[in-house]
Design a protein around this motif. Structure first.
Motif, PDB file in Angstrom:
ATOM      1  N   SER A 295       0.810  -1.220   0.000  1.00 25.38           N
ATOM      2  CA  SER A 295       0.000   0.000   0.000  1.00 25.38           C
ATOM      3  C   SER A 295       0.844   1.271   0.000  1.00 25.38           C
ATOM      4  O   SER A 295       0.499   2.246  -0.670  1.00 25.38           O
ATOM      5  CB  SER A 295      -0.949   0.005   1.199  1.00 25.38           C
TER       6      SER A 295
ATOM      7  N   TYR B 206      -5.865   7.171  -0.498  1.00 24.70           N
ATOM      8  CA  TYR B 206      -6.923   7.228   0.511  1.00 24.70           C
ATOM      9  C   TYR B 206      -6.404   6.997   1.937  1.00 24.70           C
ATOM     10  O   TYR B 206      -6.825   7.684   2.871  1.00 24.70           O
ATOM     11  CB  TYR B 206      -8.003   6.192   0.179  1.00 24.70           C
ATOM     12  N   ASP B 207      -5.511   6.050   2.116  1.00 23.47           N
ATOM     13  CA  ASP B 207      -5.017   5.726   3.453  1.00 23.47           C
ATOM     14  C   ASP B 207      -3.775   6.518   3.848  1.00 23.47           C
ATOM     15  O   ASP B 207      -3.251   6.315   4.948  1.00 23.47           O
ATOM     16  CB  ASP B 207      -4.697   4.230   3.547  1.00 23.47           C
TER      17      ASP B 207
ATOM     18  N   HIS C 234      -3.872   7.546   7.630  1.00 27.96           N
ATOM     19  CA  HIS C 234      -5.216   8.063   7.352  1.00 27.96           C
ATOM     20  C   HIS C 234      -6.115   6.916   6.871  1.00 27.96           C
ATOM     21  O   HIS C 234      -5.785   5.759   7.057  1.00 27.96           O
ATOM     22  CB  HIS C 234      -5.141   9.173   6.295  1.00 27.96           C
ATOM     23  N   GLY C 235      -7.237   7.265   6.274  1.00 30.09           N
ATOM     24  CA  GLY C 235      -8.105   6.259   5.676  1.00 30.09           C
ATOM     25  C   GLY C 235      -8.700   5.308   6.687  1.00 30.09           C
ATOM     26  O   GLY C 235      -9.246   5.718   7.715  1.00 30.09           O
ATOM     27  N   TRP C 236      -8.574   3.993   6.426  1.00 25.66           N
ATOM     28  CA  TRP C 236      -9.264   2.999   7.250  1.00 25.66           C
ATOM     29  C   TRP C 236      -8.745   2.943   8.682  1.00 25.66           C
ATOM     30  O   TRP C 236      -9.446   2.451   9.580  1.00 25.66           O
ATOM     31  CB  TRP C 236      -9.166   1.614   6.609  1.00 25.66           C
ATOM     32  N   SER C 237      -7.540   3.444   8.933  1.00 27.74           N
ATOM     33  CA  SER C 237      -7.023   3.382  10.297  1.00 27.74           C
ATOM     34  C   SER C 237      -7.780   4.324  11.237  1.00 27.74           C
ATOM     35  O   SER C 237      -7.830   4.073  12.445  1.00 27.74           O
ATOM     36  CB  SER C 237      -5.528   3.716  10.325  1.00 27.74           C
TER      37      SER C 237
ATOM     38  N   PRO D  75      -1.680   2.640   8.568  1.00 33.46           N
ATOM     39  CA  PRO D  75      -1.470   3.833   7.731  1.00 33.46           C
ATOM     40  C   PRO D  75      -1.928   5.084   8.487  1.00 33.46           C
ATOM     41  O   PRO D  75      -2.729   4.995   9.420  1.00 33.46           O
ATOM     42  CB  PRO D  75      -2.341   3.561   6.501  1.00 33.46           C
TER      43      PRO D  75
END
Length: 578
Positions: A206, A248-249, A431-434, A429
């Motif tokens: 990623s 995104y992440d 940002h994003g899903w974290s 990561p």
């Protein structure tokens, strides 16, 4: 014979050859029987959207689509519009399915258009076969093959799942273009690199994907204006869409919001129905994450109009997912339940049966929304009783569900394992899903710490969790892409502060959270309960009276909304305020 009459004759011929009634065709295309009858008689114009759907329903292999006249030969990205008249400004823009492909041969053109028709109808696997056929037809023509690979790369992929075929095709197409310095090749390279960045970011590599996405986006934005325009609006849309997901992440929500706004402008210039929908979903997602709920509501309404024009199962799914997310946010639990446990089940089964999109994408979204609905209503135990919890890949959500069903030992062990697997959350990561992950873990940790403050088996994770939340205090935690709007990350920071017996710092975070959550009655009920707890730990004069007011208001809201667990917690705390 007029073009509309020619199309009508061809449509009738194809329908009758398929032994299909007008009612049957109406059911397949989602157009009214009367409308189709008018088209067949030449009394109604043959729109490209209708031609696409009829082409797929009747397996016409692009014949019907080819009979529809193309849009204006003067694309808006080559001729910037002058000041429009009032009448022109009031007309709804016509959205094309895509820019016409370059002249790579009649058979290649037919296969690309056939793939586009199937993609527009939501038949992604079938579209993929047509695009791959175009790729094989163009053997020896690097640009044509690159064009076909870009189309193939639009297929949906499950996050975290490696798509081994596409990266191979993308890299092969890039290698074949090596040494071609033409503007067309430059545009294709940008698109191929953008798609490759997204595919890498969704699999194990990623960070590498995010770096490539950032590099490709900089390259696009660094082009001189005339070069950027020469790429074509659709190519710019392709690059912006894929780079945004690739980042995104790894990029802040506010930064991605500027990308989605840029994408929206490019989609309008491209007059592409596909990218118009992509831009609206991206914009709504980034507006929600940035805390701009009112703006997101307006964007969702625009997507509703888009979905009504498209009439495909996929756009219906996307619109209903957005509607359900907002129903959960606003406490409209009955409306959310109607979709989650009703119509969505049938749509998931149909799309999965048709192999339209990866099965996990649909199941995770539906399960995530079901979990949040049950959680808001105080019915989390049903996740375990029904077996739904067995299918939960949402690890942080499962840990919180274990806490809320008094499975504390399992929750503690799962939380400790998560922290160990991610080296104290440092490998997540930025940002994003974290963000939603850490938000849920912070709440779970707080519940465990409050239950047994002296539990020596509970690892001290408050500092690590707080550090991960700190950059996101002005954001809303959005799970999925999108699935559930969990609430302000600052609320989770406040809960951690409360667990550390720092009520003043907790109240500061809750105040910031309330500014972002005003439009969510369920979250405001939870926040008032949180604030009351903080005031009960504050020795300042009047704190207990303030706690009483907050608990009374929260209890009333929770009872009105049907939030059983929140209501019980408010009732249990009220005696402590006297």
């Amino acid at each position: 014979m007029t073009p509309d009459e020619r199309f009508g004759d061809a449509l009738r011929g194809r329908r009758e050859a398929a032994n299909l009634s007008l009612s049957g065709l109406a059911a397949l295309t989602h157009y009214g029987k009367g409308h189709l009858n008018g088209v067949e008689n030449g009394h109604r114009p043959a729109a490209r959207e209708l031609a696409l759907r009829c082409d797929v329903a009747l397996d016409a292999e692009g014949e019907l689509l080819a009979l529809v006249p193309p849009l204006s030969p003067h694309p808006s990205h080559l001729f910037p519009p002058s000041q429009p008249s009032r009448a022109a400004a009031q007309r709804r823009p016509v959205l094309a399915e895509a820019e016409s492909p370059p002249e790579y041969g009649a058979e290649f053109d037919r296969l690309i258009r056939g793939g586009d028709a199937r993609y527009a109808a939501g038949a992604m696997r079938e579209a993929d076969r047509w695009y791959l056929a175009a790729y094989r037809t163009a053997a020896g023509d690097a640009r044509a093959q690159a064009y076909a690979v870009v189309r193939c790369a639009r297929r949906w992929s499950d996050p975290g799942q490696a798509d081994r075929e596409l990266p191979h095709l993308l890299r092969g197409a890039l290698a074949a273009l090596d040494g071609d310095a033409s503007p067309a090749a430059d545009g294709l390279r940008l698109q191929l690199n953008a798609h490759l960045a997204k595919k890498l970011s969704m699999a194990a590599d990623s960070e590498r994907g995010a770096r490539q996405a950032a590099r490709t986006l900089r390259e696009l934005r660094g082009l001189p204006p005339e070069r950027r325009l020469s790429l074509g609006a659709e190519a710019r849309c392709e690059v912006l869409t894929e780079c945004r997901w690739g980042l995104y992440d790894f990029a802040p929500a506010a930064e991605l919001l500027t990308v989605s706004e840029e994408l929206q402008d490019a989609a309008a210039r491209a007059r592409s129905a596909h990218f118009h929908g992509e831009a609206l979903v991206a914009l709504a997602v980034d507006q929600l994450r940035a805390g701009r709920v009112d703006s997101a509501l307006a964007t969702v309404e625009r997507h509703r109009a888009h979905a009504a024009r498209r009439r495909s199962a996929l756009t219906t799914w996307q619109q209903s997912t957005l509607d359900t997310l907002l129903d959960l946010w606003r406490g409209r639990f009955e409306e959310a339940a109607d979709w989650i446990f009703g119509e969505s089940r049938a749509i998931v089964e149909r799309l999965e049966a048709d192999l339209t999109v990866p099965a996990d994408t649909l199941r995770r979204t539906r399960l995530g929304q079901a979990y949040w609905l049950l959680r808001e209503q105080g019915r989390v135990g049903e996740l375990f009783d029904s077996g739904l919890a067995d299918g939960m890949a949402w690890r942080a959500g499962l840990i919180l569900a274990l806490c809320e069903t008094a499975r504390y030992d399992r929750a503690r062990d799962q939380l400790a394992a998560f922290a160990q697997d991610t080296k104290g959350f440092t490998t997540l990561p930025p940002h994003g899903w974290s963000v939603p992950t850490v938000t849920l873990l912070a709440e779970a940790y707080t519940k465990l710490a409050q239950r047994a403050p002296a539990d020596s088996q509970l690892p001290p994770l408050s500092i690590q969790l707080g550090e991960r939340l700190a950059p996101h205090t002005s954001e809303l935690a959005l799970a999925g892409r999108p699935t559930v709007l969990l609430g302000p990350a600052s609320r989770a920071s406040g809960l951690l502060a409360l667990a550390e017996n720092e009520p003043a710092r907790a109240l500061h975070h809750f105040w910031h959270a309330a500014r972002l959550a005003r439009s969510s009655p369920p979250l405001m009920a939870r926040l008032r309960l949180d604030e009351a707890r903080a005031h009960l730990h504050t020795p300042a004069p009047g704190s207990r009276r303030t706690a009483t007011t907050l608990l009374t208001t929260a209890l009333r809201s929770a009872e009105d909304l049907g939030m059983a667990t929140v209501a019980q917690e408010c009732s249990a705390l009220l005696p402590q305020t006297t």
